[in-house]
Design a protein around this motif. Sequence first.
Motif, PDB file in Angstrom:
ATOM      1  N   LYS A  15       0.879  -1.243  -0.021  1.00  6.28           N
ATOM      2  CA  LYS A  15      -0.111  -0.021  -0.181  1.00  6.28           C
ATOM      3  C   LYS A  15       0.921   1.156   0.102  1.00  6.28           C
ATOM      4  N   MET A  16       0.327   2.221  -0.754  1.00  3.25           N
ATOM      5  CA  MET A  16       1.355   3.471  -0.939  1.00  3.25           C
ATOM      6  C   MET A  16       0.624   4.651  -0.536  1.00  3.25           C
ATOM      7  N   THR A  17       1.034   5.839  -0.213  1.00  3.54           N
ATOM      8  CA  THR A  17       0.320   7.175  -0.403  1.00  3.54           C
ATOM      9  C   THR A  17       0.328   7.750  -1.741  1.00  3.54           C
ATOM     10  N   ILE A  18      -0.467   8.668  -1.858  1.00  2.00           N
ATOM     11  CA  ILE A  18      -0.666   9.207  -3.089  1.00  2.00           C
ATOM     12  C   ILE A  18       0.561   9.742  -3.828  1.00  2.00           C
ATOM     13  N   GLY A  19       1.517  10.309  -3.049  1.00  2.36           N
ATOM     14  CA  GLY A  19       2.708  10.495  -3.411  1.00  2.36           C
ATOM     15  C   GLY A  19       3.405   9.524  -4.168  1.00  2.36           C
ATOM     16  N   ARG A  20       3.558   8.464  -3.546  1.00  2.00           N
ATOM     17  CA  ARG A  20       4.317   7.313  -3.846  1.00  2.00           C
ATOM     18  C   ARG A  20       3.434   6.517  -5.227  1.00  2.00           C
ATOM     19  N   ALA A  37       1.715   8.358  -7.485  1.00  2.00           N
ATOM     20  CA  ALA A  37       1.815   9.286  -8.689  1.00  2.00           C
ATOM     21  C   ALA A  37       3.200   8.843  -9.151  1.00  2.00           C
ATOM     22  N   ASN A  38       4.066   8.788  -8.299  1.00  2.00           N
ATOM     23  CA  ASN A  38       5.816   8.738  -8.677  1.00  2.00           C
ATOM     24  C   ASN A  38       5.721   7.207  -9.351  1.00  2.00           C
ATOM     25  N   ALA A  39       5.268   6.127  -8.913  1.00  2.00           N
ATOM     26  CA  ALA A  39       5.349   4.827  -9.303  1.00  2.00           C
ATOM     27  C   ALA A  39       4.548   4.608 -10.794  1.00  2.00           C
ATOM     28  N   ALA A  40       3.465   5.720 -10.913  1.00  2.00           N
ATOM     29  CA  ALA A  40       2.685   5.462 -12.360  1.00  2.00           C
ATOM     30  C   ALA A  40       3.250   6.721 -13.236  1.00  2.00           C
ATOM     31  N   GLY A  41       4.133   7.542 -12.763  1.00  2.00           N
ATOM     32  CA  GLY A  41       4.775   8.510 -13.716  1.00  2.00           C
ATOM     33  C   GLY A  41       3.888   9.633 -14.059  1.00  2.00           C
ATOM     34  N   VAL A  42       3.162  10.101 -12.970  1.00  2.00           N
ATOM     35  CA  VAL A  42       2.142  11.215 -13.013  1.00  2.00           C
ATOM     36  C   VAL A  42       2.318  12.015 -11.908  1.00  2.00           C
ATOM     37  N   ASN A  43       1.919  13.204 -11.854  1.00  2.00           N
ATOM     38  CA  ASN A  43       1.987  14.155 -10.663  1.00  2.00           C
ATOM     39  C   ASN A  43       0.777  13.739  -9.670  1.00  2.00           C
ATOM     40  N   VAL A  44       0.964  14.298  -8.371  1.00  2.00           N
ATOM     41  CA  VAL A  44      -0.268  13.898  -7.491  1.00  2.00           C
ATOM     42  C   VAL A  44      -1.447  14.827  -7.866  1.00  2.00           C
ATOM     43  N   GLU A  45      -1.551  15.845  -8.612  1.00  2.00           N
ATOM     44  CA  GLU A  45      -2.440  16.500  -8.984  1.00  2.00           C
ATOM     45  C   GLU A  45      -3.350  15.832 -10.186  1.00  2.00           C
ATOM     46  N   THR A  46      -2.728  15.138 -10.966  1.00  2.00           N
ATOM     47  CA  THR A  46      -3.095  14.183 -11.885  1.00  2.00           C
ATOM     48  C   THR A  46      -4.036  13.024 -11.228  1.00  2.00           C
ATOM     49  N   VAL A  47      -3.344  12.452 -10.209  1.00  2.00           N
ATOM     50  CA  VAL A  47      -4.325  11.558  -9.326  1.00  2.00           C
ATOM     51  C   VAL A  47      -5.333  11.899  -9.024  1.00  2.00           C
ATOM     52  N   ARG A  48      -5.314  13.271  -8.170  1.00  2.00           N
ATOM     53  CA  ARG A  48      -6.434  13.708  -7.802  1.00  2.00           C
ATOM     54  C   ARG A  48      -7.728  14.052  -8.763  1.00  2.00           C
ATOM     55  N   PHE A  49      -7.032  14.548 -10.051  1.00  2.00           N
ATOM     56  CA  PHE A  49      -8.106  15.070 -11.274  1.00  2.00           C
ATOM     57  C   PHE A  49      -8.713  13.754 -11.682  1.00  2.00           C
ATOM     58  N   TYR A  50      -8.007  12.692 -11.822  1.00  2.00           N
ATOM     59  CA  TYR A  50      -8.571  11.252 -11.945  1.00  2.00           C
ATOM     60  C   TYR A  50      -9.540  10.807 -10.977  1.00  2.00           C
ATOM     61  N   GLN A  51      -9.504  11.066  -9.767  1.00  2.00           N
ATOM     62  CA  GLN A  51     -10.397  10.680  -8.792  1.00  2.00           C
ATOM     63  C   GLN A  51     -11.563  11.589  -8.965  1.00  2.00           C
ATOM     64  N   ARG A  52     -11.443  12.768  -9.047  1.00  2.00           N
ATOM     65  CA  ARG A  52     -12.639  13.709  -9.063  1.00  2.00           C
ATOM     66  C   ARG A  52     -13.320  13.491 -10.472  1.00  2.00           C
ATOM     67  N   SER A  53     -12.588  13.028 -11.618  1.00  2.00           N
ATOM     68  CA  SER A  53     -13.341  12.404 -12.785  1.00  2.00           C
ATOM     69  C   SER A  53     -13.788  11.248 -12.673  1.00  2.00           C
ATOM     70  N   GLY A  54     -13.610  10.528 -11.636  1.00  2.00           N
ATOM     71  CA  GLY A  54     -14.385   9.009 -11.362  1.00  2.00           C
ATOM     72  C   GLY A  54     -13.382   8.040 -12.213  1.00  2.00           C
ATOM     73  N   LEU A  55     -12.237   8.359 -12.810  1.00  2.00           N
ATOM     74  CA  LEU A  55     -11.409   7.357 -13.462  1.00  2.00           C
ATOM     75  C   LEU A  55     -10.650   6.167 -12.485  1.00  2.00           C
ATOM     76  N   ILE A  56     -10.347   6.872 -11.311  1.00  2.00           N
ATOM     77  CA  ILE A  56      -9.696   6.019 -10.138  1.00  2.00           C
ATOM     78  C   ILE A  56     -10.769   6.128  -8.904  1.00  2.00           C
TER      79      ILE A  56
END
Length: 99
Positions: free
Chosen positions: A4-9, A11-30
């Motif tokens: 299990k990893m934090t949002i920062g880890r 994002a780093n592992a997926a090759g995106v930034n934290v704001e991209t992860v948050r955007f995908y969450q708001r968009s319902g993609l993840i």
Amino acid sequence: MIEKMTIGRLANAAGVNVETVRFYQRSGLIDEPTRPHEGYRTYGEECIRRIRFIKRAQLLGFTLDEITNLLKLEGSLTCTSTRDLAAKKLAMVESKLGF
């Protein structure tokens, strides 16, 4: 064991930034995991795979709406539906290129 990893880890592992992860969450993609009473939300390996899929699909020219539809596909029609969507996208790209 699934790490299990934090949002920062994540994002780093997926090759995106934290704001991209948050955007995908708001968009319902993840999905956004629930926050424990004391601590940080944690994400698993599946979330990395999903973000990487989204990024690859974007590189191929799929819009986020189209990716959302791809992620919703389930059951026996999955391959057929995906193939049809990809064929339509290819035809659109080829028409733009003048093929």
